[in-house]
Every structure is written in C-alpha cells, then in structure tokens.
Design a protein around this motif. Structure first.
Motif, short mmCIF file in Angstrom:
data_model
loop_
_atom_site.label_atom_id
_atom_site.label_comp_id
_atom_site.label_asym_id
_atom_site.label_seq_id
_atom_site.Cartn_x
_atom_site.Cartn_y
_atom_site.Cartn_z
N THR A 53 41.91 34.84 25.26
CA THR A 53 41.90 33.35 25.80
C THR A 53 42.01 32.49 25.07
OG1 THR A 53 39.41 33.14 25.80
CG2 THR A 53 40.33 34.14 27.82
N SER A 144 33.97 40.08 31.36
CA SER A 144 34.61 39.10 32.19
C SER A 144 35.17 37.81 31.43
CB SER A 144 34.02 38.79 33.33
OG SER A 144 33.63 39.83 34.26
N THR A 147 38.76 37.30 30.20
CA THR A 147 39.93 36.94 31.32
C THR A 147 39.55 35.29 31.28
OG1 THR A 147 38.51 36.99 33.23
CG2 THR A 147 39.43 38.92 32.50
N THR A 178 45.44 29.73 32.35
CA THR A 178 45.50 30.70 33.20
C THR A 178 46.89 31.24 33.39
OG1 THR A 178 43.71 29.71 34.29
CG2 THR A 178 44.76 31.48 35.48
N GLN A 182 48.34 35.05 32.87
CA GLN A 182 48.77 36.00 33.79
C GLN A 182 50.15 36.43 33.60
OE1 GLN A 182 47.82 33.52 37.37
NE2 GLN A 182 45.86 34.50 37.54
N GLY A 185 50.00 38.87 30.79
CA GLY A 185 49.22 39.78 31.17
C GLY A 185 49.73 41.28 31.62
#
Lengths: 185, 185
Positions: A53, A144, A147, A178, A182, A185
C-alpha cells in the motif's frame, strides 16, 4: 501467633502487595500511558509484501517519564516481562532527559499487553483508546493492513484515538491508492 | 463448592478489588496528581492574624482530567471522602472541559490525604513533592507560616517542588519583610 499463621500472613501480605502493584500499573498507565498506531510512508519499498500500500503501519504502547522517575519504567518492564526502557536525550532547556518504556513487538502486544488490559481495564477514557488499539493490532495480525481497505479501516479507527485531529488527508490518499492497487492486484 | 466457601470467595474478591483499587489510586496520582503550595499576596489584609507577613499560603492536592475521564475524579472523591470535583470551563480551541478533583481544606489534608500517601507511598518522583508538601502543611499547621522565618522556610521548600523555577524573587521579598516585622513585632 504461631509460625504457621505467621507464614500465612506473610503470604497474604505478599499477595496483597502483588494485587496493589497490579492496581498501581493500571492507574499509572491511565495517567501516563499511550497506545498508538502510526503510518510510515514507505514508497520505495512497495515491492515488499508488507508495504504494497506504500505505508507501513506501526503499533506501540508507551509510558514516558522524566529521569527522576526512571525506576517506575523499569518496574513496568519487570512487571510485563516484555518491551524495553529507552532514553530520549534532551539537550534543550528542559530539566531532565525523558525515558520511555516501549512495547512495539506485535507478539508482545498480542500475548502480553493486550490480554492484560483486557482482563484489567483502565478506568479513564484511555480505555477507549486501548480498545481501538487492540482492534487495530487485531486487524494487522490478520494481515488486512496489507490491503488498501484494511489500511483505510485502521486509519479511520486511529484518527479517533488519543484526541488526535482527524486524518482526512491520509485517508484521502489511501482511498486514492485503492484503484491502482486493484488494477495491479 | 458449598455456600460457605462461595461467600469466602466473594469476600476475598471484594477485598482484592479494594486493594487493587487502592493501588490504582496510587498509580493514578503518580501520573496525574499534583501537590502544591502557593503564595497569595494579601497586602491590604495585613491586620488579620494570618496575613501579618503580607502573604497567604495556600495548599492543595489536585488531580486534573478531561471531561471524558470525569468519572475517575468522582471515584477519587468517593475513595478519600473529602474534597470536591470542580470544572474549569474551556471556551478556547481545546476539545473538552477540564475537571479537577481538589482537596484544599487543611484538616482534610492533615487527617486524610497526607496519612494515606504516608502509608502508601507514590512510586514516582512525585513522592518527593508529596513529602515536601506534607512538611509545608505541617509547618502551616503549627502556625509558623505567620512568621517571616516560617514563611521563608515554606517558600524555600516550595521552590524545589513540581520542577518549578526557583522563587528567588519571592524569597528575596520575604527576606526584605523580615526587619519590618521584627521591628513591629
């Protein structure tokens, strides 16, 4: 009074001292303790699993005292059996160096500090901060925080701790991440 | 387990809670308490017996908390059975009002607060401040604060309390009073 009851009294006194000391620890942490969650920008280490992140999340339990009360911090270290006492040298116009009892290691927080304050709650509003801290460490232990959603959840909890100012900016940045994450990912 | 041993356990738990709470009080005061001696100039009341030196000496034990931890102050009030909880309204940019548990009455300090912390010493350097405070209240209880020498003795002790800056100025002024008082006494 015979020898036996003397011994009983001795054991009771010892037990009483331990219980009173445990109460002292709770009261002292109510006054001087701090549970905090931090965010460290790690842009150049995004390849590492933990920093996908772009942020590293830190967690620490700290009690700070001046030099003259250093012994209290060593007593806390001995009581919990984890963490360390470190010095913050001060060369400004303050009168004494500051010392900090710090527990940062996740396993020490999960196995020692958090269970202790769960069984023996603080009496001040710091209990609220502790519960949020425990929730964040729990999320981190579950992985978590790696993420964006988990990281945002932690940031939203952390911004309500320790009377901090809201971290709108950080959360805005995290939210901005984000889509990228995404996508890749 | 029969009813009797259940009761014993209940009583033991109750006793344990009391001891732990006593420990909490000590720890919380180590963190948040303040024992202080103040000097209030009372030039226009020098005719009154207590203010012959031109100064009134004040003594107080205070624990301060934000609104969210107000319950802790009421717990202290209940525990000691003396003093009061008062509010310091804050209309500036701070987030909550401050509340103070305050014991100022000399008899309450002499009969309740000082005996408690004498039997159950603080563990931080605040114990040193407490001992100096107790010494000052003792001098005041003996009436010596009404004399310049007694007042200087108190000021010299008080200037070493609570990491204060030395009160050379006050002591210089008090010393300056001595000849006048001796002349008129």
């Amino acid at each position: 009074m015979d020898v036996y009851s003397d011994k009983v009294t001795g054991a009771e006194n010892q037990q009483e001292r331990l219980i009173e000391f445990r109460g002292w620890v709770i009261g002292f942490v109510d006054g001087e303790g701090c549970f905090s969650i931090g965010f460290v920008r790690q842009p150049s280490r995004a390849e590492r699993g933990g920093y996908k992140t772009g942020y590293q999340v830190t967690h620490e339990f700290v009690v700070t005292q001046g030099e003259r009360s250093l012994s209290c911090l060593h007593e806390l270290r001995e009581f919990f059996g984890v963490g360390q006492v470190i010095i913050n040298h001060r060369y400004d116009n303050h009168r004494e160096h500051l010392h900090r009892y710090v527990v940062r290691r996740r396993a020490d927080l999960l196995e020692t500090i958090i269970p202790f304050f769960t069984r023996h709650p603080l009496r001040s509003s710091k209990q609220d901060d502790f519960e949020k801290f425990a929730r964040c460490v729990d999320i981190i232990a579950g992985g978590s925080h790696k993420t964006p959603d988990g990281l945002i959840e932690i940031a939203e909890i952390a911004q309500t701790m320790n009377r901090r100012k809201p971290r709108h900016e950080l959360i805005r940045i995290l939210r901005g991440h984000t889509p990228d994450i995404q996508d890749t990912g």
